[in-house]
Design a protein around this motif. Structure first.
Motif, PDB file in Angstrom:
ATOM      1  N   GLY A  94       0.750  -1.438  -0.080  1.00 17.35           N
ATOM      2  CA  GLY A  94       0.007   0.191   0.074  1.00 17.35           C
ATOM      3  C   GLY A  94       0.755   1.172  -0.059  1.00 17.35           C
ATOM      4  N   VAL A  95       0.227   2.432   0.034  1.00 17.57           N
ATOM      5  CA  VAL A  95       0.785   3.790   0.146  1.00 17.57           C
ATOM      6  C   VAL A  95       1.368   3.717   1.522  1.00 17.57           C
ATOM      7  CG1 VAL A  95       0.507   6.198  -0.218  1.00 17.57           C
ATOM      8  CG2 VAL A  95      -0.744   4.717  -1.562  1.00 17.57           C
ATOM      9  N   ARG A  96       2.781   4.373   1.407  1.00 16.10           N
ATOM     10  CA  ARG A  96       3.490   4.807   2.605  1.00 16.10           C
ATOM     11  C   ARG A  96       4.005   6.122   2.718  1.00 16.10           C
ATOM     12  NH1 ARG A  96       0.890   0.758   3.798  1.00 16.10           N
ATOM     13  NH2 ARG A  96       1.576  -1.033   4.691  1.00 16.10           N
ATOM     14  N   LEU A  97       3.639   6.584   3.892  1.00 14.48           N
ATOM     15  CA  LEU A  97       4.108   8.095   4.152  1.00 14.48           C
ATOM     16  C   LEU A  97       5.522   7.884   4.943  1.00 14.48           C
ATOM     17  CD1 LEU A  97       4.138  11.265   4.128  1.00 14.48           C
ATOM     18  CD2 LEU A  97       2.709  11.011   6.294  1.00 14.48           C
ATOM     19  N   PHE A  98       6.842   8.134   4.096  1.00 14.30           N
ATOM     20  CA  PHE A  98       8.123   8.077   4.773  1.00 14.30           C
ATOM     21  C   PHE A  98       8.338   9.215   5.623  1.00 14.30           C
ATOM     22  CE2 PHE A  98       8.500   5.950   0.642  1.00 14.30           C
ATOM     23  CZ  PHE A  98       8.600   4.462   1.084  1.00 14.30           C
ATOM     24  N   ASN A  99       8.125  10.473   5.461  1.00 21.16           N
ATOM     25  CA  ASN A  99       8.154  11.447   6.341  1.00 21.16           C
ATOM     26  C   ASN A  99       7.399  12.578   5.880  1.00 21.16           C
ATOM     27  OD1 ASN A  99      10.047  12.801   8.226  1.00 21.16           O
ATOM     28  ND2 ASN A  99      10.393  14.158   6.425  1.00 21.16           N
ATOM     29  N   PHE A 100       6.935  13.322   6.786  1.00 20.77           N
ATOM     30  CA  PHE A 100       6.016  14.468   6.671  1.00 20.77           C
ATOM     31  C   PHE A 100       6.731  15.627   7.892  1.00 20.77           C
ATOM     32  CE2 PHE A 100       2.916  17.619   7.837  1.00 20.77           C
ATOM     33  CZ  PHE A 100       2.577  18.160   6.599  1.00 20.77           C
ATOM     34  N   SER A 101       7.235  16.458   7.310  1.00 19.61           N
ATOM     35  CA  SER A 101       7.862  17.630   8.426  1.00 19.61           C
ATOM     36  C   SER A 101       7.216  18.915   8.263  1.00 19.61           C
ATOM     37  CB  SER A 101       9.262  17.668   8.226  1.00 19.61           C
ATOM     38  OG  SER A 101       9.785  18.181   7.213  1.00 19.61           O
ATOM     39  N   LEU A 102       6.734  19.786   9.090  1.00 20.93           N
ATOM     40  CA  LEU A 102       6.110  20.962   8.853  1.00 20.93           C
ATOM     41  C   LEU A 102       6.817  22.046  10.063  1.00 20.93           C
ATOM     42  CD1 LEU A 102       4.456  22.944   7.306  1.00 20.93           C
ATOM     43  CD2 LEU A 102       2.566  22.355   8.895  1.00 20.93           C
ATOM     44  N   SER A 103       7.160  23.070   9.891  1.00 19.65           N
ATOM     45  CA  SER A 103       7.659  24.041  10.673  1.00 19.65           C
ATOM     46  C   SER A 103       7.181  25.512  10.530  1.00 19.65           C
ATOM     47  CB  SER A 103       9.201  24.075  10.834  1.00 19.65           C
ATOM     48  OG  SER A 103       9.706  24.706   9.540  1.00 19.65           O
ATOM     49  N   TYR A 104       6.938  26.289  11.622  1.00 22.57           N
ATOM     50  CA  TYR A 104       6.290  27.218  11.604  1.00 22.57           C
ATOM     51  C   TYR A 104       7.231  28.441  12.521  1.00 22.57           C
ATOM     52  CZ  TYR A 104       3.081  31.089  12.726  1.00 22.57           C
ATOM     53  OH  TYR A 104       2.438  32.454  12.956  1.00 22.57           O
ATOM     54  N   VAL A 105       7.570  29.440  11.901  1.00 15.23           N
ATOM     55  CA  VAL A 105       8.369  30.458  12.476  1.00 15.23           C
ATOM     56  C   VAL A 105       7.273  31.864  12.617  1.00 15.23           C
ATOM     57  CG1 VAL A 105      10.121  32.096  12.417  1.00 15.23           C
ATOM     58  CG2 VAL A 105      10.582  29.735  11.688  1.00 15.23           C
ATOM     59  N   PRO A 106       7.044  32.185  13.831  1.00 18.23           N
ATOM     60  CA  PRO A 106       5.855  33.143  13.870  1.00 18.23           C
ATOM     61  C   PRO A 106       6.661  34.406  13.646  1.00 18.23           C
ATOM     62  CG  PRO A 106       6.872  32.815  16.238  1.00 18.23           C
ATOM     63  CD  PRO A 106       7.570  31.693  15.211  1.00 18.23           C
ATOM     64  N   SER A 107       5.533  35.467  13.355  1.00 11.38           N
ATOM     65  CA  SER A 107       5.957  37.159  13.222  1.00 11.38           C
ATOM     66  C   SER A 107       4.890  37.853  14.246  1.00 11.38           C
ATOM     67  CB  SER A 107       5.850  37.309  11.813  1.00 11.38           C
ATOM     68  OG  SER A 107       4.408  37.090  11.324  1.00 11.38           O
ATOM     69  N   GLY A 108       5.215  39.133  14.389  1.00 12.80           N
ATOM     70  CA  GLY A 108       4.218  40.037  15.203  1.00 12.80           C
ATOM     71  C   GLY A 108       4.635  39.399  16.693  1.00 12.80           C
ATOM     72  N   GLU A 109       3.270  39.514  17.241  1.00 15.40           N
ATOM     73  CA  GLU A 109       3.139  39.248  18.734  1.00 15.40           C
ATOM     74  C   GLU A 109       3.364  37.952  19.121  1.00 15.40           C
ATOM     75  OE1 GLU A 109       2.218  41.530  21.178  1.00 15.40           O
ATOM     76  OE2 GLU A 109       2.596  43.083  19.509  1.00 15.40           O
ATOM     77  N   LEU A 110       3.232  37.028  18.238  1.00 19.73           N
ATOM     78  CA  LEU A 110       3.539  35.580  18.542  1.00 19.73           C
ATOM     79  C   LEU A 110       4.930  35.272  18.796  1.00 19.73           C
ATOM     80  CD1 LEU A 110       1.294  33.541  15.950  1.00 19.73           C
ATOM     81  CD2 LEU A 110       0.955  33.764  18.769  1.00 19.73           C
ATOM     82  N   MET A 111       5.740  36.183  18.424  1.00 24.05           N
ATOM     83  CA  MET A 111       7.390  35.908  18.609  1.00 24.05           C
ATOM     84  C   MET A 111       7.564  35.965  20.008  1.00 24.05           C
ATOM     85  SD  MET A 111       8.844  37.978  15.318  1.00 24.05           S
ATOM     86  CE  MET A 111      10.410  37.503  15.945  1.00 24.05           C
ATOM     87  N   LYS A 112       6.694  36.657  20.949  1.00 24.13           N
ATOM     88  CA  LYS A 112       6.959  36.734  22.343  1.00 24.13           C
ATOM     89  C   LYS A 112       6.869  35.394  23.015  1.00 24.13           C
ATOM     90  CE  LYS A 112       5.220  41.802  22.306  1.00 24.13           C
ATOM     91  NZ  LYS A 112       4.310  42.726  23.052  1.00 24.13           N
TER      92      LYS A 112
END
Length: 198
Positions: A55-73
């Motif tokens: 069957g179909v296989r997910l070997f890797n999935f990566s996601l990153s988020y770098v905030p801006s504005g007020e969330l940087m605090k």
């Protein structure tokens, strides 16, 4: 050939996603493929030593988020990882550079064991059979109090859950005895790191 083609397409998608994510808050990558399985013969031995499904296989999935504005605090980066073939796994981390870092990960695998024996009339049976999941959870939380002092909390847990079966040949009569598999081991650590300048 199918797996190779899927890998080429997934890598192309990775490069496209990375190029489109430049100067953006989100960035990530993924790779997937398809496994074809042609198994014949001793099915139990295949499950013991290989135990891979088609069957179909997910070997890797990566996601990153770098905030801006007020969330940087609040934080500087959040990262999520999924996939891991043949083992199911995922993880998440969040950190504020120079202040704190939190991470958590989980990995799951399946264990199977079965060994066929033959009774006097020639019947086959499993004297012992195991079929259970193994799950490992790990987490850590590190807080920087100053340039020389930080505290940390580590958490590790190992879990086995499933079933087992023992079969006894008593005067050519097969008697089954089922027993659930349920084990858990947890470790928690706490400490202080001192960074003494040389």
């Amino acid at each position: 050939p199918v797996l190779a083609l899927a890998l080429v397409l997934s890598q192309a998608a990775v490069l496209a996603a990375q190029d489109a994510s430049r100067d953006k808050d989100f960035s990530g990558s993924f790779s997937f493929g398809y496994r074809a399985v042609d198994q014949s013969g001793a099915a139990n031995k295949y499950r013991e030593h290989i135990n891979l499904d088609k069957g179909v296989r997910l070997f890797n999935f990566s996601l990153s988020y770098v905030p801006s504005g007020e969330l940087m605090k609040l934080f500087d980066r959040i990262a999520v990882n999924l996939g891991g073939d043949p083992y199911e796994s995922y993880g998440i981390s969040i950190q504020k550079y120079g202040t704190y870092k939190f991470s958590y990960s989980r990995r799951k695998s399946t264990y199977f064991y079965g060994d066929l024996n033959e009774t006097t009339p020639g019947r086959l049976f499993d004297p012992v059979r195991f079929n259970f999941d193994r799950v490992t959870d790990s987490g850590s939380f590190n807080v920087t109090l100053s340039k020389v002092v930080s505290v940390f909390l580590n958490f590790d847990r190992y879990t086995k859950s499933g079933d087992s079966e023992a079969t006894f040949d008593v005067d050519n009569a097969l008697i089954d005895a089922d027993k659930p598999v349920s084990e858990k081991m947890t470790q928690v650590g706490f400490g202080i790191d001192l960074h003494v300048p040389r």
